[in-house]
Design a protein around this motif. Structure first.
Motif, short mmCIF file in Angstrom:
data_model
loop_
_atom_site.label_atom_id
_atom_site.label_comp_id
_atom_site.label_asym_id
_atom_site.label_seq_id
_atom_site.Cartn_x
_atom_site.Cartn_y
_atom_site.Cartn_z
N ALA A 182 0.84 -1.21 0.00
CA ALA A 182 0.00 0.00 0.00
C ALA A 182 0.87 1.25 0.00
CB ALA A 182 -0.94 0.00 1.20
N ALA A 183 1.97 1.24 0.76
CA ALA A 183 2.87 2.38 0.80
C ALA A 183 3.54 2.60 -0.56
CB ALA A 183 3.92 2.19 1.89
N ILE A 184 4.03 1.53 -1.18
CA ILE A 184 4.65 1.65 -2.50
C ILE A 184 3.64 2.20 -3.50
CG2 ILE A 184 5.56 0.32 -4.46
CD1 ILE A 184 6.83 -1.58 -2.35
N ASP A 185 2.43 1.67 -3.51
CA ASP A 185 1.40 2.14 -4.44
C ASP A 185 1.08 3.61 -4.21
OD1 ASP A 185 1.33 -0.44 -5.42
OD2 ASP A 185 -0.54 -0.98 -4.41
N VAL A 215 10.04 3.00 -8.18
CA VAL A 215 10.62 1.92 -7.38
C VAL A 215 12.05 1.69 -7.83
CG1 VAL A 215 10.48 -0.53 -6.77
CG2 VAL A 215 8.37 0.82 -7.01
N GLN A 216 12.98 1.82 -6.91
CA GLN A 216 14.39 1.53 -7.19
C GLN A 216 14.70 0.08 -6.83
OE1 GLN A 216 17.21 3.39 -4.50
NE2 GLN A 216 18.68 3.67 -6.18
N PRO A 245 7.76 -8.17 1.87
CA PRO A 245 7.23 -7.10 2.72
C PRO A 245 8.28 -6.43 3.59
CG PRO A 245 6.88 -9.16 3.84
CD PRO A 245 7.58 -9.49 2.53
N ALA A 246 9.57 -6.76 3.44
CA ALA A 246 10.58 -6.25 4.36
C ALA A 246 11.12 -4.88 3.99
CB ALA A 246 11.74 -7.24 4.45
N PHE A 247 11.28 -4.58 2.70
CA PHE A 247 12.05 -3.40 2.33
C PHE A 247 11.68 -2.92 0.95
CE2 PHE A 247 15.76 -1.54 0.25
CZ PHE A 247 16.17 -0.59 1.19
N ALA A 248 11.75 -1.61 0.75
CA ALA A 248 11.64 -1.02 -0.59
C ALA A 248 12.40 0.30 -0.58
CB ALA A 248 10.19 -0.80 -0.99
#
Length: 129
Positions: A20-23, A33-34, A39-42
């Motif tokens: 949800a945060a990425i979206d 997105v790099q 679900p751990a890291f982005a």
């Protein structure tokens, strides 16, 4: 020409719903997105800003020695510049996003704070011309 790591500003936010945060950041605020290890890291980028999202299982989300656990929220925030705050707020409200208050104007410009899906604040700021 590529920026060196020293030219990039990195901010870490904690996310209890990584996708949800990425979206949110990519759909509504122009981030790309790099790196993603949901679900751990982005790691997301926008210009010279690198937004590091830490979720469940991330080393950045480990409990502190005193037992405190990093979590989303608070009032420290990233600030994104805009040329037309009224239009930006209208666009984001039409997308169903929620703000913490109304646009406030001071001597330096106008600002408003919205929350990402995890409760982390993002300030939109339009400087006085």
């Amino acid at each position: 020409m590529h920026d060196s790591a020293e030219d990039v500003v990195s901010v870490r936010y904690f996310a209890d719903d990584m996708q949800a945060a990425i979206d949110f950041y990519t759909t509504h605020l122009g981030f790309a997105v790099q790196l993603s290890s949901v679900p751990a890291f982005a790691a997301l980028t926008r210009g010279r800003l690198r937004l590091v999202l830490s979720g469940a299982g991330s080393s950045g989300a480990r409990a502190m020695p005193d037992g405190r656990v990093p979590q989303p929220g608070g009032w420290n925030r990233i600030l994104l510049m805009t040329q037309d705050i009224d239009a930006e707020v209208e666009r984001l409200q039409a997308a169903g996003l929620k703000f913490r208050g109304e646009i406030v104007t001071g001597v330096g410009g106008s600002q408003i704070v919205l929350d990402d899906p995890c409760g982390n604040p993002v300030e939109l700021f339009q400087p006085t011309l």
